[in-house]
Design a protein around this motif. Structure first.
Motif, short mmCIF file in Angstrom:
data_model
loop_
_atom_site.label_atom_id
_atom_site.label_comp_id
_atom_site.label_asym_id
_atom_site.label_seq_id
_atom_site.Cartn_x
_atom_site.Cartn_y
_atom_site.Cartn_z
N ALA A 239 0.87 -1.18 0.00
CA ALA A 239 0.00 0.00 0.00
C ALA A 239 0.91 1.23 0.00
O ALA A 239 2.04 1.16 0.51
N PRO A 240 0.43 2.35 -0.55
CA PRO A 240 1.28 3.54 -0.61
C PRO A 240 1.72 4.01 0.79
O PRO A 240 1.03 3.73 1.78
N GLU A 241 2.85 4.76 0.80
CA GLU A 241 3.42 5.18 2.08
C GLU A 241 2.43 5.95 2.95
O GLU A 241 2.39 5.78 4.16
N ASP A 242 1.62 6.83 2.32
CA ASP A 242 0.71 7.64 3.15
C ASP A 242 -0.34 6.76 3.83
O ASP A 242 -0.76 7.02 4.95
N ARG A 243 -0.74 5.68 3.16
CA ARG A 243 -1.72 4.77 3.79
C ARG A 243 -1.07 3.97 4.92
O ARG A 243 -1.70 3.68 5.94
N LEU A 244 0.21 3.64 4.74
CA LEU A 244 0.91 2.91 5.81
C LEU A 244 1.08 3.83 7.02
O LEU A 244 0.91 3.40 8.17
N LYS A 245 1.36 5.13 6.75
CA LYS A 245 1.51 6.08 7.87
C LYS A 245 0.18 6.21 8.61
O LYS A 245 0.13 6.25 9.83
N GLU A 246 -0.89 6.29 7.83
CA GLU A 246 -2.22 6.41 8.43
C GLU A 246 -2.52 5.16 9.28
O GLU A 246 -3.05 5.26 10.40
N ALA A 247 -2.16 3.99 8.76
CA ALA A 247 -2.39 2.75 9.51
C ALA A 247 -1.62 2.76 10.83
O ALA A 247 -2.16 2.37 11.87
N VAL A 248 -0.37 3.26 10.78
CA VAL A 248 0.45 3.29 12.00
C VAL A 248 -0.22 4.17 13.05
O VAL A 248 -0.32 3.80 14.23
N ILE A 249 -0.73 5.34 12.63
CA ILE A 249 -1.39 6.25 13.58
C ILE A 249 -2.57 5.53 14.25
O ILE A 249 -2.74 5.54 15.47
N ARG A 250 -3.37 4.87 13.42
CA ARG A 250 -4.56 4.21 13.97
C ARG A 250 -4.18 3.02 14.87
O ARG A 250 -4.79 2.79 15.91
N LEU A 251 -3.15 2.26 14.43
CA LEU A 251 -2.69 1.11 15.23
C LEU A 251 -2.18 1.58 16.60
O LEU A 251 -2.52 1.01 17.63
N ALA A 252 -1.36 2.65 16.56
CA ALA A 252 -0.77 3.14 17.80
C ALA A 252 -1.85 3.67 18.73
O ALA A 252 -1.82 3.42 19.94
N ASP A 253 -2.84 4.38 18.17
CA ASP A 253 -3.93 4.91 19.00
C ASP A 253 -4.68 3.78 19.70
O ASP A 253 -5.00 3.87 20.88
N LEU A 254 -4.93 2.73 18.94
CA LEU A 254 -5.69 1.62 19.50
C LEU A 254 -4.87 0.91 20.58
O LEU A 254 -5.36 0.59 21.66
N ARG A 255 -3.59 0.71 20.27
CA ARG A 255 -2.72 0.01 21.22
C ARG A 255 -2.54 0.81 22.51
O ARG A 255 -2.54 0.27 23.62
N ASN A 256 -2.39 2.15 22.35
CA ASN A 256 -2.12 2.97 23.53
C ASN A 256 -3.38 3.46 24.22
O ASN A 256 -3.32 4.26 25.13
N GLY A 257 -4.52 3.02 23.69
CA GLY A 257 -5.79 3.39 24.32
C GLY A 257 -6.20 4.83 24.06
O GLY A 257 -7.05 5.38 24.76
N THR A 258 -5.57 5.48 23.04
CA THR A 258 -5.93 6.87 22.75
C THR A 258 -6.90 6.96 21.57
O THR A 258 -7.25 8.04 21.11
N HIS A 259 -7.33 5.78 21.09
CA HIS A 259 -8.26 5.76 19.96
C HIS A 259 -9.62 6.28 20.40
O HIS A 259 -10.13 5.93 21.46
N LYS A 260 -10.23 7.18 19.55
CA LYS A 260 -11.56 7.71 19.88
C LYS A 260 -12.56 6.95 19.04
O LYS A 260 -12.54 7.00 17.83
N ASP A 261 -13.46 6.23 19.71
CA ASP A 261 -14.51 5.50 19.00
C ASP A 261 -15.56 6.48 18.53
O ASP A 261 -16.20 7.12 19.39
N PRO A 262 -15.78 6.66 17.20
CA PRO A 262 -16.76 7.65 16.75
C PRO A 262 -18.12 7.43 17.39
O PRO A 262 -18.83 8.36 17.73
N ASP A 263 -18.49 6.15 17.63
CA ASP A 263 -19.80 5.86 18.18
C ASP A 263 -19.98 6.38 19.60
O ASP A 263 -21.07 6.55 20.09
N HIS A 264 -18.83 6.58 20.28
CA HIS A 264 -18.94 6.97 21.70
C HIS A 264 -18.53 8.41 21.95
O HIS A 264 -18.39 8.82 23.06
N ASP A 265 -18.29 9.18 20.85
CA ASP A 265 -17.85 10.59 21.04
C ASP A 265 -18.98 11.45 21.54
O ASP A 265 -20.14 11.22 21.24
#
Ligand SMILES: Cc1ncc(COP(=O)(O)O)c(C=O)c1O
Length: 396
Positions: free
Chosen positions: A370-396
């Motif tokens: 996948a292109p680099e920008d998509r991999l960067k985006e994936a890393v941000i989302r992965l890290a958020d989920l792993r570190n518990g900083t992910h915001k669930d849109p359903d619960h905002d």
């Protein structure tokens, strides 16, 4: 009428990829921005000179007729030339090369050629799941060879009991490895030749990721090892090397008896691939190879972007030597639960390690196609989920 299907059909493993791909499609249709790193499907096009060769060849009416049984000699010679140039392996195109509908077809066919019901096949675990299908169709049995991190994800032959080795007739290997992304050193292949000769086991080396070496190191072919031609065959694929996954073309080379057996089985299924595809594939293998080098560098840059991002997030990951990252599940939990959570909450699709066998548990496989920008985006989302900083849109 109630149709009763053959046991061999009912026993075939179901593809977990198909279910996830349809779930991803549904999410995308619902307007979700999914980063799909689940499959190893090349995202870049086939190099133009190969497409041009296909265009030229399809205009020749000779290619509209039935192709030669068991493939064009011109393509077999091109495969032999590729091996001689890149791996100093010398093959007789007539007797030591067979053309395949992608490596996948041959990897299923070889079990049908060599295994009788009840025979043992030595199977790396984790492994590319298509190997299992052929073993099931042959009504044979698999014996797992665990690929453990402490052994560099190589099988440990000394851990196999002699009775199993006695019954084993076939063994699969795959380096650069899908899914663990390691390569095999030449000494491992030397040990493999000794093991195979001692136990009369045929080695099926899956070299689908040949030519895509990272860090200045070209992956080595099993057939470069002294004695390898005596004990085994190797499968190559044009899918990843030239972004030709949709063309369905590969080859199996090596031991002439095994090559002849595969040709014999194929004679009953097909009259080989379309000649225009075979001729264009010959152009790919014998033409300029800078496109392959460029592709390897693109994948290497993507790997570096992904690995740097993941490590910055405090996540340990071994440096992938191929187009997948083998990422430990945080806290060592279930790979399926983690992958499910990633897709549901972060909209990142990865393949749970369990899909590749019991010893794949504890990891997820991340495709770098996948292109680099998509991999960067994936890393941000992965890290958020792993570190518990992910915001669930359903619960905002
Ligand atoms: C390890 C491995 N072997 C073989 C294949 C299949 O190759 P082909 O596209 O030539 O059928 C794949 C495809 O992803 C693979 O990962």
């Amino acid at each position: 009428m109630k149709t009763e299907f053959a046991r061999r059909l009912l026993d075939l493993p179901r593809s977990s990829f198909a279910t996830t791909v349809s779930r991803i499609d549904q999410l995308v249709k619902a307007g979700e921005d999914v980063v799909n790193l689940c499959q190893g499907n090349p995202d870049l096009p086939t190099p133009p000179h190969i497409v041009e060769a296909l265009r030229r060849e399809v205009l020749d009416p000779a290619t509209h007729r039935y192709p030669a049984f068991s493939g064009l000699l011109e393509l077999k010679a091109a495969v032999a030339q590729w091996y001689a140039t890149h791996h100093q392996v010398h093959l007789d195109p007539e007797s030591e090369v067979a053309i395949l509908f992608g490596a996948k077809a041959g990897l299923v066919e070889i079990s049908q050629c060599l295994l009788n019901p009840g025979d043992v096949c030595l199977m790396p675990d984790p492994a590319f799941p298509d190997y299992w299908s052929g073993v099931v169709l042959a009504r044979a049995r698999m014996h797992a060879m665990p690929l453990l991190r402490e052994n560099g994800f190589l099988p440990d032959y000394s851990a196999l009991d002699p009775a199993t080795c006695d019954r084993a007739k076939l063994m699969f290997l795959n380096y650069p490895n899908n899914p663990t992304s390691v390569t095999a050193p030449p000494e491992f292949y030397e040990e493999t030749v000794r093991f195979a000769a001692r136990n009369q086991v045929v080695v099926a080396s899956d070299f689908a990721y040949a030519a895509l070496g990272f860090d200045g190191r070209a992956p080595c072919s099993f057939l470069q090892t002294d004695g390898a031609m005596e004990v085994g065959v190797e499968f190559i694929s044009l899918s990843k090397m030239f972004n030709m996954a949709g063309w369905r073309i590969g080859a199996v080379v090596g031991n002439p008896d095994v090559v002849a057996a595969i040709n014999l089985l194929q004679e009953h299924y097909y009259v080989s691939l379309p000649s225009f595809i075979q001729r264009a594939a010959a152009v790919a293998l014998t033409g300029p190879q800078d496109c392959v080098e460029e592709l390897a560098r693109t994948y290497e840059r993507r790997r570096d972007v992904f690995v740097a991002g993941v490590r910055d997030a405090g996540w340990h990951i071994d440096l992938p030597q191929s187009i997948f990252a083998w990422l430990p599940v945080p806290g060592g939990g279930s790979s399926s639960a983690f992958a499910d959570d990633l897709l549901t909450r972060a909209k990142v699709a990865v393949a749970p390690g369990r899909w590749f066998g019991e010893h794949g548990e504890g990891y997820v496989r991340v495709s770098l196609l996948a292109p680099e920008d998509r991999l960067k985006e994936a890393v941000i989302r992965l890290a958020d989920l792993r570190n518990g900083t992910h915001k669930d849109p359903d619960h905002d």
